[in-house]
Design an enzyme around this catalytic site. Structure first.
Site, PDB file in Angstrom:
ATOM      1  N   ASP A  31       0.837  -1.206   0.000  1.00 17.77           N
ATOM      2  CA  ASP A  31       0.000   0.000   0.000  1.00 17.77           C
ATOM      3  C   ASP A  31       0.872   1.257   0.000  1.00 17.77           C
ATOM      4  O   ASP A  31       1.526   1.560   0.998  1.00 17.77           O
ATOM      5  CB  ASP A  31      -0.895  -0.006   1.250  1.00 17.77           C
ATOM      6  N   TYR A  72       3.176   9.758  -0.626  1.00 19.29           N
ATOM      7  CA  TYR A  72       4.262   9.165   0.186  1.00 19.29           C
ATOM      8  C   TYR A  72       5.630   9.349  -0.476  1.00 19.29           C
ATOM      9  O   TYR A  72       6.670   9.119   0.154  1.00 19.29           O
ATOM     10  CB  TYR A  72       4.038   7.656   0.424  1.00 19.29           C
ATOM     11  N   HIS A  97      -7.581   9.522  -1.991  1.00 16.42           N
ATOM     12  CA  HIS A  97      -6.890   9.531  -0.692  1.00 16.42           C
ATOM     13  C   HIS A  97      -7.669  10.265   0.406  1.00 16.42           C
ATOM     14  O   HIS A  97      -7.619   9.902   1.574  1.00 16.42           O
ATOM     15  CB  HIS A  97      -5.508  10.178  -0.872  1.00 16.42           C
TER      16      HIS A  97
HETATM   17  P1  NAP Z   1       0.778   1.598  11.942  1.00 16.88           P
HETATM   18  O1  NAP Z   1       0.948   0.490  10.967  1.00 16.88           O
HETATM   19  O2  NAP Z   1      -0.384   1.615  12.850  1.00 16.88           O
HETATM   20  O3  NAP Z   1       2.050   1.706  12.883  1.00 16.88           O
HETATM   21  C1  NAP Z   1       3.350   1.768  12.388  1.00 16.88           C
HETATM   22  C2  NAP Z   1       4.261   2.022  13.595  1.00 16.88           C
HETATM   23  O4  NAP Z   1       4.241   0.898  14.475  1.00 16.88           O
HETATM   24  C3  NAP Z   1       5.686   2.250  13.180  1.00 16.88           C
HETATM   25  O5  NAP Z   1       6.213   3.223  14.051  1.00 16.88           O
HETATM   26  C4  NAP Z   1       6.338   0.886  13.436  1.00 16.88           C
HETATM   27  O6  NAP Z   1       7.694   1.071  13.789  1.00 16.88           O
HETATM   28  C5  NAP Z   1       5.548   0.371  14.613  1.00 16.88           C
HETATM   29  N1  NAP Z   1       5.413  -1.088  14.610  1.00 16.88           N
HETATM   30  C6  NAP Z   1       5.072  -1.884  13.569  1.00 16.88           C
HETATM   31  N2  NAP Z   1       4.977  -3.158  13.945  1.00 16.88           N
HETATM   32  C7  NAP Z   1       5.264  -3.193  15.264  1.00 16.88           C
HETATM   33  C8  NAP Z   1       5.329  -4.244  16.222  1.00 16.88           C
HETATM   34  N3  NAP Z   1       5.068  -5.493  15.890  1.00 16.88           N
HETATM   35  N4  NAP Z   1       5.659  -3.910  17.491  1.00 16.88           N
HETATM   36  C9  NAP Z   1       5.917  -2.628  17.846  1.00 16.88           C
HETATM   37  N5  NAP Z   1       5.878  -1.611  16.979  1.00 16.88           N
HETATM   38  C10 NAP Z   1       5.541  -1.886  15.697  1.00 16.88           C
HETATM   39  O7  NAP Z   1       0.815   3.035  11.189  1.00 16.88           O
HETATM   40  P2  NAP Z   1       0.856   3.580   9.703  1.00 16.88           P
HETATM   41  O8  NAP Z   1       2.115   3.268   9.016  1.00 16.88           O
HETATM   42  O9  NAP Z   1       0.478   5.024   9.795  1.00 16.88           O
HETATM   43  O10 NAP Z   1      -0.338   2.813   8.969  1.00 16.88           O
HETATM   44  C11 NAP Z   1      -0.141   1.647   8.183  1.00 16.88           C
HETATM   45  C12 NAP Z   1      -0.332   1.949   6.707  1.00 16.88           C
HETATM   46  O11 NAP Z   1      -1.630   2.465   6.448  1.00 16.88           O
HETATM   47  C13 NAP Z   1       0.586   3.070   6.182  1.00 16.88           C
HETATM   48  O12 NAP Z   1       1.931   2.649   6.044  1.00 16.88           O
HETATM   49  C14 NAP Z   1      -0.112   3.437   4.910  1.00 16.88           C
HETATM   50  O13 NAP Z   1       0.181   2.509   3.879  1.00 16.88           O
HETATM   51  C15 NAP Z   1      -1.580   3.346   5.333  1.00 16.88           C
HETATM   52  N6  NAP Z   1      -2.142   4.667   5.740  1.00 16.88           N
HETATM   53  C16 NAP Z   1      -3.148   5.184   4.981  1.00 16.88           C
HETATM   54  C17 NAP Z   1      -3.681   6.418   5.316  1.00 16.88           C
HETATM   55  C18 NAP Z   1      -4.777   6.989   4.476  1.00 16.88           C
HETATM   56  O14 NAP Z   1      -5.166   8.139   4.693  1.00 16.88           O
HETATM   57  N7  NAP Z   1      -5.320   6.235   3.549  1.00 16.88           N
HETATM   58  C19 NAP Z   1      -3.210   7.137   6.420  1.00 16.88           C
HETATM   59  C20 NAP Z   1      -2.180   6.570   7.171  1.00 16.88           C
HETATM   60  C21 NAP Z   1      -1.672   5.338   6.835  1.00 16.88           C
HETATM   61  P3  NAP Z   1       8.943   0.563  12.874  1.00 16.88           P
HETATM   62  O15 NAP Z   1       8.642   0.913  11.437  1.00 16.88           O
HETATM   63  O16 NAP Z   1      10.097   1.341  13.438  1.00 16.88           O
HETATM   64  O17 NAP Z   1       9.040  -0.904  13.126  1.00 16.88           O
END
Ligand code: NAP
Length: 288
Positions: free
Chosen positions: A44, A49, A107
């Site tokens: 994704d 990004y 988005h």
């Molecule tokens: P998330 O997946 O909720 O959290 C990511 C965070 O958690 C990072 O800091 C990561 O650190 C940490 N993490 C991951 N796995 C872990 C584990 N097993 N234990 C402890 N910490 C852990 O947040 P997100 O990246 O914002 O959301 C996921 C995806 O959703 C995004 O990458 C994007 O593709 C999508 N998204 C979409 C929108 C939208 O508006 N459509 C908005 C936001 C996000 P490290 O990387 O340092 O391991």
């Protein structure tokens, strides 16, 4: 191997994928290649990004056939409107180095997204996109969109995690046949998500981690998850959720963590709308 779900147009999609928000272009190729070798097949990204080219390089060098991967990208606010979205799609496709996209998303629920939708419907009919959808559409906007378009969204990608469970929003999506996908399934660890005593206790019972409980809880309710991590051991941990099942009582315990309030983004708040548009005007000073 992750579970799969059939979308309202019959296309199959992985129930778990890998998100690349906030992964810098220079790191992203290796990170995505690692994620693919850990078993992720859904990637994704988004034009905003600024790492689509790196994702494309990873796709080409990962050794997994293109048709086994499910690639999502998104059109951002300045790319809304019929002509803009047509051009944005070609730009993203070019950066990714692909001939077709698996999923293309609006988005944000801002700007001329109806014009964008007409462009996306055309691209879909031409076979250039296998599924189309939206992000961050609250029920009112989603329902209105569904009343006014020929092809209903296959996906609504929304903030969803134990602190913001959105039961009624999911019920409407279910009624409309729009598949829910949870972004930030960990709320990026904000508000003590990983330290919730309830999650820790359940994790201990199943020999899993709080992160795994959160992801499993989502997929057991039919919600697709796209966790992000740059660390290989966490990528492995996050995809290792397909060999156990939470019982009803534990599902209810997680349900008890709902604060009914977004931790990340509330597109209904004036201050958030301003923040999103401020970002467009000055992406260096503000971050989304
Ligand atoms: P998330 O997946 O909720 O959290 C990511 C965070 O958690 C990072 O800091 C990561 O650190 C940490 N993490 C991951 N796995 C872990 C584990 N097993 N234990 C402890 N910490 C852990 O947040 P997100 O990246 O914002 O959301 C996921 C995806 O959703 C995004 O990458 C994007 O593709 C999508 N998204 C979409 C929108 C939208 O508006 N459509 C908005 C936001 C996000 P490290 O990387 O340092 O391991």
């Amino acid at each position: 191997m992750t579970g799969k779900v059939k979308l309202n147009n019959g296309i199959e999609m992985p129930m778990e994928g890998f998100g690349v928000f906030q992964i810098p272009e220079e790191d992203c190729e290796e990170v995505v290649r690692n994620a693919i070798s850990e078993g992720y097949r859904l990637i994704d990204t988004a034009s905003s990004y600024q790492n689509e080219e790196a994702v494309g390089r990873a796709i080409r060098s990962c050794g997994v056939p293109r048709e086994e991967l499910f690639i999502t990208t998104k059109a951002y606010i300045q790319q809304m409107g019929y002509e803009n979205t047509k051009a944005a799609f070609e730009e993203s496709l070019g950066k990714l180095g692909l001939e077709y996209l698996d999923l293309y998303l609006v988005h944000m629920p801002f700007g001329d997204y109806y014009g964008s939708w007409r462009a996306m419907e055309e691209l879909y009919r031409e076979g250039k996109i296998r599924a189309i959808g939206v992000c961050n559409f609250y029920p009112d906007r989603l329902l209105d969109l569904c009343y006014n378009v020929e092809i209903k969204p296959q996906i609504n990608q929304i903030e969803r995690h134990p602190h913001y469970q959105r039961k009624e929003d999911l019920e409407l999506m279910d009624e409309l046949g729009v598949q829910a996908q949870a972004w930030a399934p960990f709320a990026e660890g904000l508000k003590g998500m990983f330290d919730e005593p309830v999650l820790k206790k359940i994790a201990e019972k199943y020999g899993k981690t709080p992160a795994q409980i959160i992801l499993r809880w989502n997929v057991q309710q039919g919600v697709i998850v796209i966790p992000k991590s740059v660390h290989r051991e966490r990528m492995r941990e996050n995809i290792n959720i397909w060999d156990f099942e939470l019982d009803e009582a534990d599902m209810m315990r997680v349900a008890g963590l709902d604060k009914d309030c977004p931790s990340m983004l509330d597109t209904r708040k004036i201050s958030e709308v301003r923040r999103v548009y401020d970002y467009l005007n000055n992406p260096v000073l503000t971050s989304l």
